[in-house]
Design a protein around this motif. Sequence first.
Motif: not given
Length: 107
Positions: A64, A3, A6, A57-58, A60-62
């Motif tokens: 990639l 994260e 990102c 996105i990375g 937000q999703l903690h």
Amino acid sequence: MTEATCAVLSAVYPLVLITVVLEQRSIHLSIRRRRWFRVLTFTIVAGALIGIALSVIGVQLHGLGPVAGAANWLVGLIAVGGLGFLLLSMLATLQAEEDAETDDEIG
């Protein structure tokens, strides 16, 4: 890709976009009209925009996964590498203009 990585990349990509837009005006018009220059500029901008999307996105999703992380690194390499080439083009333009001014003063 973590994260934190990102988050850093999501801060770098807008700087690449701003630099491309601002420094492009410094490059001589004859270079800006060439096809390779337009393709390079489009590639840099597209890479930076895709990189921003992947990085956000990375965050937000903690993080990639390996495939998305590799894709993010790849578009980052394309954007930053293309920016380096763009800046070298700008330096070449400035050198050519200085040489032309020197030739005019001498002749």
